[in-house]
Design a protein around this motif. Structure first.
Motif, PDB file in Angstrom:
ATOM      1  N   PRO B 236      28.361  93.431  11.302  1.00 53.78           N
ATOM      2  CA  PRO B 236      28.964  92.239  10.691  1.00 53.78           C
ATOM      3  C   PRO B 236      30.067  92.553   9.670  1.00 53.78           C
ATOM      4  CG  PRO B 236      26.568  92.132  10.587  1.00 53.78           C
ATOM      5  CD  PRO B 236      26.913  93.502  11.049  1.00 53.78           C
ATOM      6  N   THR B 237      29.914  93.635   8.923  1.00 58.17           N
ATOM      7  CA  THR B 237      30.933  93.980   7.922  1.00 58.17           C
ATOM      8  C   THR B 237      32.237  94.359   8.609  1.00 58.17           C
ATOM      9  OG1 THR B 237      29.230  94.830   6.460  1.00 58.17           O
ATOM     10  CG2 THR B 237      31.490  95.512   5.997  1.00 58.17           C
ATOM     11  N   MET B 238      32.130  95.239   9.598  1.00 62.87           N
ATOM     12  CA  MET B 238      33.321  95.635  10.343  1.00 62.87           C
ATOM     13  C   MET B 238      34.043  94.418  10.898  1.00 62.87           C
ATOM     14  SD  MET B 238      33.631  97.908  13.840  1.00 62.87           S
ATOM     15  CE  MET B 238      34.977  97.524  14.986  1.00 62.87           C
ATOM     16  N   TRP B 239      33.284  93.498  11.497  1.00 62.30           N
ATOM     17  CA  TRP B 239      33.928  92.372  12.181  1.00 62.30           C
ATOM     18  C   TRP B 239      34.420  91.307  11.232  1.00 62.30           C
ATOM     19  CZ3 TRP B 239      36.308  92.777  16.472  1.00 62.30           C
ATOM     20  CH2 TRP B 239      35.997  93.887  17.260  1.00 62.30           C
ATOM     21  N   ARG B 240      33.727  91.119  10.124  1.00 58.49           N
ATOM     22  CA  ARG B 240      34.278  90.241   9.087  1.00 58.49           C
ATOM     23  C   ARG B 240      35.656  90.752   8.685  1.00 58.49           C
ATOM     24  NH1 ARG B 240      31.848  91.568   3.579  1.00 58.49           N
ATOM     25  NH2 ARG B 240      33.274  93.298   4.014  1.00 58.49           N
ATOM     26  N   ASP B 241      35.758  92.051   8.425  1.00 53.37           N
ATOM     27  CA  ASP B 241      37.028  92.629   7.990  1.00 53.37           C
ATOM     28  C   ASP B 241      38.112  92.518   9.054  1.00 53.37           C
ATOM     29  OD1 ASP B 241      35.781  93.206   5.652  1.00 53.37           O
ATOM     30  OD2 ASP B 241      36.184  95.359   5.691  1.00 53.37           O
ATOM     31  N   VAL B 242      37.728  92.668  10.325  1.00 51.51           N
ATOM     32  CA  VAL B 242      38.715  92.539  11.396  1.00 51.51           C
ATOM     33  C   VAL B 242      39.325  91.136  11.377  1.00 51.51           C
ATOM     34  CG1 VAL B 242      38.999  92.360  13.904  1.00 51.51           C
ATOM     35  CG2 VAL B 242      37.788  94.329  12.914  1.00 51.51           C
ATOM     36  N   PHE B 243      38.477  90.119  11.284  1.00 50.22           N
ATOM     37  CA  PHE B 243      39.008  88.748  11.360  1.00 50.22           C
ATOM     38  C   PHE B 243      39.780  88.356  10.106  1.00 50.22           C
ATOM     39  CE2 PHE B 243      35.522  88.664  14.503  1.00 50.22           C
ATOM     40  CZ  PHE B 243      36.344  88.517  15.612  1.00 50.22           C
ATOM     41  N   LEU B 244      39.327  88.857   8.952  1.00 49.02           N
ATOM     42  CA  LEU B 244      40.066  88.564   7.724  1.00 49.02           C
ATOM     43  C   LEU B 244      41.434  89.249   7.730  1.00 49.02           C
ATOM     44  CD1 LEU B 244      37.267  88.839   4.981  1.00 49.02           C
ATOM     45  CD2 LEU B 244      38.216  86.772   6.044  1.00 49.02           C
ATOM     46  N   ASN B 245      41.522  90.390   8.425  1.00 48.39           N
ATOM     47  CA  ASN B 245      42.750  91.182   8.372  1.00 48.39           C
ATOM     48  C   ASN B 245      43.627  91.069   9.619  1.00 48.39           C
ATOM     49  OD1 ASN B 245      42.748  92.923   5.771  1.00 48.39           O
ATOM     50  ND2 ASN B 245      40.633  92.967   6.496  1.00 48.39           N
ATOM     51  N   ASN B 246      43.165  90.364  10.636  1.00 46.15           N
ATOM     52  CA  ASN B 246      44.034  90.096  11.785  1.00 46.15           C
ATOM     53  C   ASN B 246      43.981  88.602  12.103  1.00 46.15           C
ATOM     54  OD1 ASN B 246      45.908  90.744  13.734  1.00 46.15           O
ATOM     55  ND2 ASN B 246      44.379  91.187  15.317  1.00 46.15           N
ATOM     56  N   ARG B 247      44.094  87.832  11.050  1.00 47.42           N
ATOM     57  CA  ARG B 247      43.916  86.400  11.123  1.00 47.42           C
ATOM     58  C   ARG B 247      44.897  85.714  12.065  1.00 47.42           C
ATOM     59  NH1 ARG B 247      44.952  82.577   6.008  1.00 47.42           N
ATOM     60  NH2 ARG B 247      47.050  83.078   6.704  1.00 47.42           N
ATOM     61  N   ASP B 248      46.172  85.943  11.875  1.00 45.90           N
ATOM     62  CA  ASP B 248      47.165  85.176  12.624  1.00 45.90           C
ATOM     63  C   ASP B 248      47.090  85.442  14.122  1.00 45.90           C
ATOM     64  OD1 ASP B 248      47.844  84.193  10.210  1.00 45.90           O
ATOM     65  OD2 ASP B 248      49.698  85.332   9.999  1.00 45.90           O
ATOM     66  N   ALA B 249      47.017  86.720  14.491  1.00 43.02           N
ATOM     67  CA  ALA B 249      46.964  87.043  15.929  1.00 43.02           C
ATOM     68  C   ALA B 249      45.677  86.511  16.551  1.00 43.02           C
ATOM     69  CB  ALA B 249      47.086  88.545  16.141  1.00 43.02           C
ATOM     70  N   THR B 250      44.585  86.597  15.820  1.00 39.93           N
ATOM     71  CA  THR B 250      43.314  86.085  16.347  1.00 39.93           C
ATOM     72  C   THR B 250      43.375  84.574  16.538  1.00 39.93           C
ATOM     73  OG1 THR B 250      42.105  87.839  15.198  1.00 39.93           O
ATOM     74  CG2 THR B 250      40.818  85.978  15.989  1.00 39.93           C
ATOM     75  N   LEU B 251      43.899  83.874  15.533  1.00 42.47           N
ATOM     76  CA  LEU B 251      43.971  82.413  15.643  1.00 42.47           C
ATOM     77  C   LEU B 251      44.887  82.003  16.797  1.00 42.47           C
ATOM     78  CD1 LEU B 251      44.051  81.321  11.879  1.00 42.47           C
ATOM     79  CD2 LEU B 251      42.141  81.117  13.496  1.00 42.47           C
ATOM     80  N   GLU B 252      45.919  82.788  17.030  1.00 38.43           N
ATOM     81  CA  GLU B 252      46.839  82.441  18.113  1.00 38.43           C
ATOM     82  C   GLU B 252      46.168  82.566  19.487  1.00 38.43           C
ATOM     83  OE1 GLU B 252      50.794  84.302  17.868  1.00 38.43           O
ATOM     84  OE2 GLU B 252      50.809  84.049  20.061  1.00 38.43           O
ATOM     85  N   VAL B 253      45.473  83.680  19.727  1.00 34.39           N
ATOM     86  CA  VAL B 253      44.829  83.818  21.039  1.00 34.39           C
ATOM     87  C   VAL B 253      43.646  82.861  21.170  1.00 34.39           C
ATOM     88  CG1 VAL B 253      45.609  86.180  21.517  1.00 34.39           C
ATOM     89  CG2 VAL B 253      43.434  85.817  20.334  1.00 34.39           C
ATOM     90  N   LEU B 254      43.028  82.565  20.038  1.00 27.91           N
ATOM     91  CA  LEU B 254      41.926  81.604  20.059  1.00 27.91           C
ATOM     92  C   LEU B 254      42.427  80.218  20.466  1.00 27.91           C
ATOM     93  CD1 LEU B 254      39.038  80.821  19.551  1.00 27.91           C
ATOM     94  CD2 LEU B 254      39.471  80.809  17.093  1.00 27.91           C
ATOM     95  N   ALA B 255      43.597  79.852  19.983  1.00 29.01           N
ATOM     96  CA  ALA B 255      44.166  78.547  20.343  1.00 29.01           C
ATOM     97  C   ALA B 255      44.432  78.474  21.855  1.00 29.01           C
ATOM     98  CB  ALA B 255      45.454  78.307  19.566  1.00 29.01           C
ATOM     99  N   ARG B 256      44.934  79.567  22.416  1.00 30.01           N
ATOM    100  CA  ARG B 256      45.172  79.573  23.864  1.00 30.01           C
ATOM    101  C   ARG B 256      43.873  79.499  24.643  1.00 30.01           C
ATOM    102  NH1 ARG B 256      50.108  82.640  25.713  1.00 30.01           N
ATOM    103  NH2 ARG B 256      51.439  82.502  23.892  1.00 30.01           N
ATOM    104  N   PHE B 257      42.891  80.272  24.173  1.00 34.49           N
ATOM    105  CA  PHE B 257      41.576  80.246  24.812  1.00 34.49           C
ATOM    106  C   PHE B 257      41.033  78.808  24.829  1.00 34.49           C
ATOM    107  CE2 PHE B 257      36.983  80.110  24.236  1.00 34.49           C
ATOM    108  CZ  PHE B 257      36.519  80.900  25.278  1.00 34.49           C
ATOM    109  N   SER B 258      41.137  78.120  23.713  1.00 32.90           N
ATOM    110  CA  SER B 258      40.598  76.760  23.612  1.00 32.90           C
ATOM    111  C   SER B 258      41.352  75.791  24.520  1.00 32.90           C
ATOM    112  CB  SER B 258      40.654  76.272  22.164  1.00 32.90           C
ATOM    113  OG  SER B 258      39.819  77.072  21.355  1.00 32.90           O
ATOM    114  N   GLU B 259      42.656  75.959  24.583  1.00 29.93           N
ATOM    115  CA  GLU B 259      43.455  75.139  25.509  1.00 29.93           C
ATOM    116  C   GLU B 259      42.980  75.342  26.944  1.00 29.93           C
ATOM    117  OE1 GLU B 259      47.773  75.646  25.722  1.00 29.93           O
ATOM    118  OE2 GLU B 259      47.795  75.510  23.529  1.00 29.93           O
TER     119      GLU B 259
END
Ligand SMILES: NC(=O)c1ccc[n+]([C@@H]2O[C@H](COP(=O)([O-])OP(=O)(O)OC[C@H]3O[C@@H](n4cnc5c(N)ncnc54)[C@H](OP(=O)(O)O)[C@@H]3O)[C@@H](O)[C@H]2O)c1
Ligand SMILES: NC(=O)c1ccc[n+]([C@@H]2O[C@H](COP(=O)([O-])OP(=O)(O)OC[C@H]3O[C@@H](n4cnc5c(N)ncnc54)[C@H](OP(=O)(O)O)[C@@H]3O)[C@@H](O)[C@H]2O)c1
Lengths: 317, 317
Positions: B236-259
């Motif tokens: 959980p620590t590793m992955w919390r840090d990944v999402f906090l530190n690669n926020r924009d790219a993650t949110l972008e692919v997440l938006a496409r996934f949701s579409e």
């Protein structure tokens, strides 16, 4: 195998893909029927089944295959079960057990039951076992071992037929549970149908990315993506039929999934580290339980790495 | 292993979990450095590394570990790299190569670079290899074999340092690629970060269902769900840090996934069988490519079933 299993006279398998051929191999290995009659829609599949020696007789016509059978199992896609039931109905022997292996149950019941004569015992079934492959070559006898098989009895409940089918699946290595078709469809929506839908979707999203090439996706897939490609390589016909026939339950769990995902999305956007940490913590326990229940390997990466020596002692699948 | 690899005098590994310990085992097995200095934040981890014989010296103080090292690799969670860089900076030897293994790169660069003195060569790196386990006991030498390692060089580019680090990772069994930190973060968002987020989410959704019990989810997990629990059991620590530190790219692919998911949802609601079939068909090819690229096992179910004889000839991982 149940030692005292009294073999069926004749089993008819309508459809001889992954599931049908795995059943045939079990019937042969454990002597569960004296005669295995096999039917498949296409000449190619039927001939291949014959080459593999899966049965004792082979029939292009399903109605011919079921004649005199005391156990008939439909092993065709969910959407085809109604038509097959209609085709075989006039040839079914009195007292025969008619079953299936479809991944959806309420729809199977409403498709098949209207066609079946009163003198047969209809017991819908779903072995919770499979792989991402299909066709008669994909089958193997061990498929059902240590897996569950769900029966969803219909009215009027015939206890003797249920007991007989239960013993059959136990002889194939499975543990049998009974529940209603409706409950089955809700359970499978979350443990199977939603996972497949999500897997198909994420692989599709990656496929359509413009900024990242296909070759990059392939190269770096070991970092997580590859896990989804297994489910997403499953048979499109089977899965089309699952979603068309378990629509409501699938849409319901999908709605919850999307809600939960929005919450995570917002936590990332707002930099809520503690909330992310908590979410990622509570999901860990369930894997341990699945491993302890014998439904999963304990080996890291599903055991896909070249195993180092120290893993030899560790518990396997 | 590259036969002509000239060993480093001293490698310092700051952090000795899964990745750090796997590096240490490679350094030992292939003679990549004459001295392995290990540092970890907690006493417990450091002592465990010593019990496992992973290094030649053990240091509670990271600054002490890096003294005289000509290669320093940070193997700590992404969010901790800035503080560690600050702490070790005054003790870094002139000419040392400083690297890391973080799963996000642009953030690592902006966290670390301001602290590093001009007399060291900073070459960020990310081995695309891992498992769902963590800690010094989880490491194994084979982890990096046939995997990729991405370097994201920073200005001013130091070709000699890059070549040296490339040879180091090749000696660990990896193939090395170079790209910008920004491109790395987009690629990893789709191949790794989104898959983990989705896996955590679906396991969480199943966890919170009211109509389906936890024990049902566990029992019937072999029908698809279990595949997601592997990624969702990651640290959980590793992955919390990944999402906090690669926020924009993650949110972008997440938006496409949701579409994309909304499109599938609508197809199910409207009973669009052909559309479902087409979507489920185009996703199959990519798995074959991943298997051919040596990044995945060809065995059904990731090889988790008790293997029947006929699988022995088939290509493995
Ligand atoms: N695969 C799994 O993981 C899994 C697990 C549990 C339950 N199930 C269920 O088991 C059933 C069979 O799946 P499977 O994986 O064994 O499939 P499969 O390997 O693709 O085999 C399908 C069989 O059904 C026949 N068939 C296909 N379409 C048909 C149609 N429209 N009319 C009549 N026959 C048709 C095929 O005949 P031809 O080849 O001659 O066309 C073939 O014999 C499905 O209901 C599925 O939901 C699957
Ligand atoms: N796991 C993977 O699959 C994978 C793959 C590629 C890259 N990575 C990257 O590799 C790095 C390490 O991952 P890992 O899986 O090896 O982790 P791990 O097994 O959990 O080990 C983490 C190490 O970092 C130390 N650490 C944790 N928090 C710290 C902090 N706030 N300050 C200083 N040290 C701290 C730990 O020390 P103590 O135990 O003493 O607290 C331990 O030595 C991460 O950046 C990750 O993104 C991971």
């Amino acid at each position: 195998m149940t030692p005292a299993f009294e073999p069926f006279e004749k089993i008819a398998l309508i459809g001889i893909g992954l599931i049908g051929s795995s059943i045939a191999l079990n019937v042969r290995a454990h002597g569960l029927a004296r005669h295995i009659a096999i039917s498949s829609r296409s000449d190619g599949t039927l001939r291949r089944a014959e080459e593999l020696g899966l049965g004792d007789s082979y029939h292009g016509d399903a109605a011919e295959a079921v004649r005199d059978a005391d156990l008939v199992i439909l092993c065709v896609p969910v959407g085809a079960c109604g038509a097959v039931a209609e085709a075989i109905a006039p040839s079914l022997r009195a007292g025969a057990i008619v079953s299936d292996v479809g991944s959806v149950k309420a729809s199977i019941v409403s498709q098949m039951q209207p066609h079946l004569p009163d003198h047969v015992h209809f017991v819908p079934a779903h072995p919770i076992a499979g792989t991402e492959q299909s066709g008669p070559d994909a089958g193997f006898a061990e498929l059902f071992q240590n897996r569950w098989c769900i029966l969803t009895p219909v009215q009027p409940v015939d206890e003797a037929a249920i007991a007989r089918l239960r013993a059959f699946w136990e002889a194939c290595g499975s543990t049998v549970e009974e529940m209603t078709a409706e409950h089955h469809d809700r359970v499978l929506a979350i443990v199977s149908h939603l996972p497949h839908l999500i897997a198909y979707n994420i692989v599709g999203t990656a496929y359509d990315m413009e900024e990242v090439t296909q070759s990059e996706v392939v190269k770096y897939s070991a970092s997580g993506f590859r896990d989804f490609t297994r489910l997403a390589s499953s048979d499109p016909t089977m899965w089309r039929d699952v979603f068309l026939n378990n629509r409501d339950a699938t849409l319901e769990v999908l709605a919850r999934f999307s809600e939960d995902l929005s919450v995570l999305q917002r936590a990332i956007r707002d930099g809520k580290g503690e909330q992310l940490f908590d979410t990622f913590t509570k999901t860990r326990a369930i894997r341990r339980e699945i491993i302890e229940a014998g439904q999963e390997t304990a080996k890291p990466n599903f055991g896909r790495n070249k195993p180092p020596k120290k893993w030899d002692d560790e518990s396997a699948s």
